[in-house]
Design a protein around this motif. Structure first.
Motif, PDB file in Angstrom:
ATOM      1  N   ALA A  86       0.838  -1.205   0.000  1.00  0.00           N
ATOM      2  CA  ALA A  86       0.000   0.000   0.000  1.00  0.00           C
ATOM      3  C   ALA A  86       0.873   1.256   0.000  1.00  0.00           C
ATOM      4  O   ALA A  86       0.598   2.232  -0.706  1.00  0.00           O
ATOM      5  N   PHE A  87       1.918   1.235   0.811  1.00  0.00           N
ATOM      6  CA  PHE A  87       2.844   2.357   0.854  1.00  0.00           C
ATOM      7  C   PHE A  87       3.538   2.541  -0.491  1.00  0.00           C
ATOM      8  O   PHE A  87       3.737   3.665  -0.955  1.00  0.00           O
ATOM      9  N   ALA A  88       3.891   1.427  -1.138  1.00  0.00           N
ATOM     10  CA  ALA A  88       4.545   1.505  -2.444  1.00  0.00           C
ATOM     11  C   ALA A  88       3.635   2.151  -3.474  1.00  0.00           C
ATOM     12  O   ALA A  88       4.080   2.954  -4.313  1.00  0.00           O
ATOM     13  N   ARG A  89       2.342   1.810  -3.420  1.00  0.00           N
ATOM     14  CA  ARG A  89       1.399   2.417  -4.366  1.00  0.00           C
ATOM     15  C   ARG A  89       1.264   3.922  -4.114  1.00  0.00           C
ATOM     16  O   ARG A  89       1.150   4.715  -5.059  1.00  0.00           O
ATOM     17  N   LEU A  90       1.272   4.310  -2.852  1.00  0.00           N
ATOM     18  CA  LEU A  90       1.217   5.741  -2.539  1.00  0.00           C
ATOM     19  C   LEU A  90       2.467   6.456  -3.047  1.00  0.00           C
ATOM     20  O   LEU A  90       2.388   7.544  -3.620  1.00  0.00           O
ATOM     21  N   MET A  91       3.614   5.861  -2.825  1.00  0.00           N
ATOM     22  CA  MET A  91       4.858   6.459  -3.301  1.00  0.00           C
ATOM     23  C   MET A  91       4.839   6.630  -4.814  1.00  0.00           C
ATOM     24  O   MET A  91       5.298   7.652  -5.341  1.00  0.00           O
ATOM     25  N   ALA A  92       4.278   5.653  -5.507  1.00  0.00           N
ATOM     26  CA  ALA A  92       4.194   5.742  -6.963  1.00  0.00           C
ATOM     27  C   ALA A  92       3.245   6.856  -7.382  1.00  0.00           C
ATOM     28  O   ALA A  92       3.487   7.571  -8.356  1.00  0.00           O
ATOM     29  N   ALA A  93       2.147   7.012  -6.627  1.00  0.00           N
ATOM     30  CA  ALA A  93       1.167   8.050  -6.959  1.00  0.00           C
ATOM     31  C   ALA A  93       1.755   9.449  -6.806  1.00  0.00           C
ATOM     32  O   ALA A  93       1.371  10.377  -7.522  1.00  0.00           O
ATOM     33  N   PHE A  94       2.676   9.608  -5.857  1.00  0.00           N
ATOM     34  CA  PHE A  94       3.259  10.925  -5.601  1.00  0.00           C
ATOM     35  C   PHE A  94       4.622  11.100  -6.270  1.00  0.00           C
ATOM     36  O   PHE A  94       5.352  12.041  -5.964  1.00  0.00           O
ATOM     37  N   ALA A  95       4.963  10.175  -7.157  1.00  0.00           N
ATOM     38  CA  ALA A  95       6.274  10.247  -7.801  1.00  0.00           C
ATOM     39  C   ALA A  95       6.452  11.522  -8.599  1.00  0.00           C
ATOM     40  O   ALA A  95       7.558  12.066  -8.703  1.00  0.00           O
ATOM     41  N   GLU A  96       5.366  12.029  -9.168  1.00  0.00           N
ATOM     42  CA  GLU A  96       5.455  13.216 -10.020  1.00  0.00           C
ATOM     43  C   GLU A  96       5.557  14.498  -9.182  1.00  0.00           C
ATOM     44  O   GLU A  96       6.558  15.196  -9.206  1.00  0.00           O
ATOM     45  N   GLY A  97       4.450  14.784  -8.441  1.00  0.00           N
ATOM     46  CA  GLY A  97       4.399  16.077  -7.746  1.00  0.00           C
ATOM     47  C   GLY A  97       4.768  16.038  -6.286  1.00  0.00           C
ATOM     48  O   GLY A  97       4.990  17.089  -5.683  1.00  0.00           O
ATOM     49  N   GLY A  98       4.846  14.871  -5.669  1.00  0.00           N
ATOM     50  CA  GLY A  98       5.165  14.793  -4.256  1.00  0.00           C
ATOM     51  C   GLY A  98       3.960  15.079  -3.381  1.00  0.00           C
ATOM     52  O   GLY A  98       2.878  15.450  -3.854  1.00  0.00           O
ATOM     53  N   TYR A  99       4.133  14.894  -2.100  1.00  0.00           N
ATOM     54  CA  TYR A  99       3.065  15.077  -1.119  1.00  0.00           C
ATOM     55  C   TYR A  99       3.406  16.251  -0.215  1.00  0.00           C
ATOM     56  O   TYR A  99       4.505  16.309   0.345  1.00  0.00           O
ATOM     57  N   ASP A 100       2.481  17.175  -0.075  1.00  0.00           N
ATOM     58  CA  ASP A 100       2.686  18.343   0.768  1.00  0.00           C
ATOM     59  C   ASP A 100       1.962  18.131   2.092  1.00  0.00           C
ATOM     60  O   ASP A 100       0.737  18.147   2.135  1.00  0.00           O
ATOM     61  N   LEU A 101       2.710  17.900   3.162  1.00  0.00           N
ATOM     62  CA  LEU A 101       2.117  17.700   4.476  1.00  0.00           C
ATOM     63  C   LEU A 101       1.776  19.061   5.062  1.00  0.00           C
ATOM     64  O   LEU A 101       2.653  19.770   5.566  1.00  0.00           O
ATOM     65  N   ASP A 102       0.518  19.438   4.992  1.00  0.00           N
ATOM     66  CA  ASP A 102       0.033  20.743   5.423  1.00  0.00           C
ATOM     67  C   ASP A 102      -0.749  20.556   6.724  1.00  0.00           C
ATOM     68  O   ASP A 102      -1.858  20.025   6.723  1.00  0.00           O
ATOM     69  N   LEU A 103      -0.171  20.988   7.839  1.00  0.00           N
ATOM     70  CA  LEU A 103      -0.824  20.773   9.129  1.00  0.00           C
ATOM     71  C   LEU A 103      -2.141  21.527   9.243  1.00  0.00           C
ATOM     72  O   LEU A 103      -3.070  21.068   9.914  1.00  0.00           O
ATOM     73  N   ASP A 104      -2.258  22.686   8.610  1.00  0.00           N
ATOM     74  CA  ASP A 104      -3.529  23.420   8.654  1.00  0.00           C
ATOM     75  C   ASP A 104      -4.629  22.639   7.939  1.00  0.00           C
ATOM     76  O   ASP A 104      -5.759  22.559   8.418  1.00  0.00           O
ATOM     77  N   ALA A 105      -4.290  22.063   6.776  1.00  0.00           N
ATOM     78  CA  ALA A 105      -5.276  21.263   6.046  1.00  0.00           C
ATOM     79  C   ALA A 105      -5.629  20.002   6.827  1.00  0.00           C
ATOM     80  O   ALA A 105      -6.798  19.588   6.877  1.00  0.00           O
ATOM     81  N   ILE A 106      -4.626  19.384   7.455  1.00  0.00           N
ATOM     82  CA  ILE A 106      -4.891  18.190   8.252  1.00  0.00           C
ATOM     83  C   ILE A 106      -5.768  18.534   9.450  1.00  0.00           C
ATOM     84  O   ILE A 106      -6.667  17.763   9.822  1.00  0.00           O
ATOM     85  N   PHE A 107      -5.535  19.697  10.066  1.00  0.00           N
ATOM     86  CA  PHE A 107      -6.386  20.109  11.182  1.00  0.00           C
ATOM     87  C   PHE A 107      -7.843  20.206  10.754  1.00  0.00           C
ATOM     88  O   PHE A 107      -8.740  19.705  11.434  1.00  0.00           O
ATOM     89  N   GLU A 108      -8.101  20.873   9.630  1.00  0.00           N
ATOM     90  CA  GLU A 108      -9.475  21.029   9.170  1.00  0.00           C
ATOM     91  C   GLU A 108     -10.109  19.675   8.835  1.00  0.00           C
ATOM     92  O   GLU A 108     -11.277  19.432   9.141  1.00  0.00           O
ATOM     93  N   LEU A 109      -9.334  18.803   8.207  1.00  0.00           N
ATOM     94  CA  LEU A 109      -9.842  17.461   7.899  1.00  0.00           C
ATOM     95  C   LEU A 109     -10.185  16.704   9.182  1.00  0.00           C
ATOM     96  O   LEU A 109     -11.270  16.119   9.309  1.00  0.00           O
ATOM     97  N   GLY A 110      -9.263  16.718  10.145  1.00  0.00           N
ATOM     98  CA  GLY A 110      -9.497  16.000  11.390  1.00  0.00           C
ATOM     99  C   GLY A 110     -10.662  16.577  12.170  1.00  0.00           C
ATOM    100  O   GLY A 110     -11.443  15.831  12.788  1.00  0.00           O
TER     101      GLY A 110
END
Length: 398
Positions: free
Chosen positions: A335-359
């Motif tokens: 599952a982690f490998a599939r996620l890594m492949a999905a973000f191979a192009e643009g990467g993942y932006d860990l945004d704590l403000d966005a995570i706060f609103e989601l949570g």
């Protein structure tokens, strides 16, 4: 021969780096902890050096960024860009260096004046005896004739607390000390103790002042969800502004702070019309506060990591990304490998403000389901006796 104080040598060194272009406007200068290690001085000395540079306009403190080189002050008093180009640029550099030297010399002279005034005051106090009328009744607040008219604002508990908050905002709670606060205010350490008994008490005063920076409007939002969203976002904003708040105390050891209780009151008021037991109401309040605190812990940890390693989040990921890629390629984490492949192009932006609103949304969605149950259906979640007179324990301060 007069020995130059250690903090002045640090000030001169940092000024030299700026003048030589090794530190440009906007660049971070070393933190107090880094200065203490690099120059082999106490934290109070490092704090005084940064305070001096800030007072002289050389650097400025940015919350959660640290201390950075300020735009060059006094540019209008030196030859402008056109004149510099006309002389090959050497004139502008010489003028800037002269401006830096003048500021440094002015600062040294000002320090000497203050030291001499304090020594004179101390000599007067030591010479005074019963029957001698040699000390003005005004004390320090009544300068002797001929002295400079400059007078520092009166030292108050509020000034001490505000200075401590500024240190914690810029450097973290670990950098806070009574000596550091005194150095920031330019006073003797013992004078701080006249207003605050010690660091523990100072930390509580800081927290109460920080939590009191947000006030709720008299008109309450309609519905429990809007009120809890208001409380959650207010607490997140305060932790965003003062990340050290998340480091103060675990949930199991609540702090008796009136301004923190104001936020708890706002949350409890949104829940009290749902037929919940006292224990369940407090559990839900602690759950919401704990969510904010748990996420905000990482704000301070990131600041510590940046100060300790000198690497930004992106630089850290660039360094450790290949190792994560190797783990993904190992086949044990598909599952982690599939996620890594999905973000191979643009990467993942860990945004704590966005995570706060989601949570917050997910948390309140679940609470909506919980509150939709029949009144009293939560009684089995805790001992029914918890609804008795002893139920609202110290956790109400959350």
């Amino acid at each position: 021969m007069t020995v130059e104080p250690p903090y002045r040598r640090i000030v001169a060194d940092i000024r030299r780096q700026i003048a030589e272009g090794r530190l440009a406007p906007g660049d971070r200068v070393p933190s107090t902890r880094q200065i203490a290690r690099q120059w082999g001085v106490a934290l109070a000395t490092a704090t005084r050096a940064l305070t001096t540079l800030r007072q002289e306009g050389v650097v400025s403190a940015l919350p959660r960024v640290g201390t950075v080189v300020a735009p060059h002050a006094g540019e209008d008093s030196v030859p402008g860009p056109a004149a510099a180009r006309g002389s090959g640029g050497d004139g502008a550099e010489d003028a800037r260096q002269g401006h830096e030297d003048a500021l440094l010399e002015a600062g040294s002279a000002h320090d000497r004046t203050l030291r001499e005034a304090r020594l004179e005051h101390d000599r007067t106090l030591r010479a005074a005896r019963p029957g001698h009328d040699r000390i003005p009744r005004g004390g320090r607040s009544s300068p002797a004739p001929g002295q400079a008219g400059h007078r520092e604002p009166e030292l108050t508990r509020e000034r001490v607390v505000r200075a401590a908050i500024e240190i914690a905002d810029a450097e973290g709670l670990d950098a806070l000390s009574m000596r550091g606060v005194a150095a920031r205010l330019g006073v003797a350490t013992m004078s701080i103790y006249r207003h605050v008994p010690g660091k523990d008490e100072l930390t509580l005063l800081m927290a109460d002042a920080a939590f009191g920076e947000h006030s709720y409007p008299p008109e309450r939002p309609a519905g429990w969800r809007a009120r809890l969203e208001e409380s959650g976002r207010a607490l997140w904003g305060l932790h965003r502004r003062h990340p050290w708040l998340a480091q103060l105390s675990p949930l199991t050891r609540p702090l008796p702070l009136p301004n923190l209780l104001t936020h708890g009151e706002h949350m409890l008021g949104a829940l009290e019309e749902h037929g919940l037991t006292a224990s369940t109401m407090l559990d839900l309040q602690v759950l919401l506060y704990g969510y904010v605190q748990g996420l905000a812990v990482h704000l301070e940890r990131e600041a510590h990591a940046l100060a300790a390693t000198g690497l930004s989040e992106d630089e850290w990921m660039d360094l450790h990304g290949p190792a994560m890629g190797s783990i993904a390629a190992g086949g044990g984490h598909p599952a982690f490998a599939r996620l890594m492949a999905a973000f191979a192009e643009g990467g993942y932006d860990l945004d704590l403000d966005a995570i706060f609103e989601l949570g917050l949304r997910v948390l309140l969605d679940g609470l909506a389901v919980f509150l939709g149950r029949a009144p009293g259906a939560d009684a089995g979640t805790r001992d029914a006796g918890a609804a008795g007179p002893n139920a609202p324990d110290a956790r109400a301060s959350r």
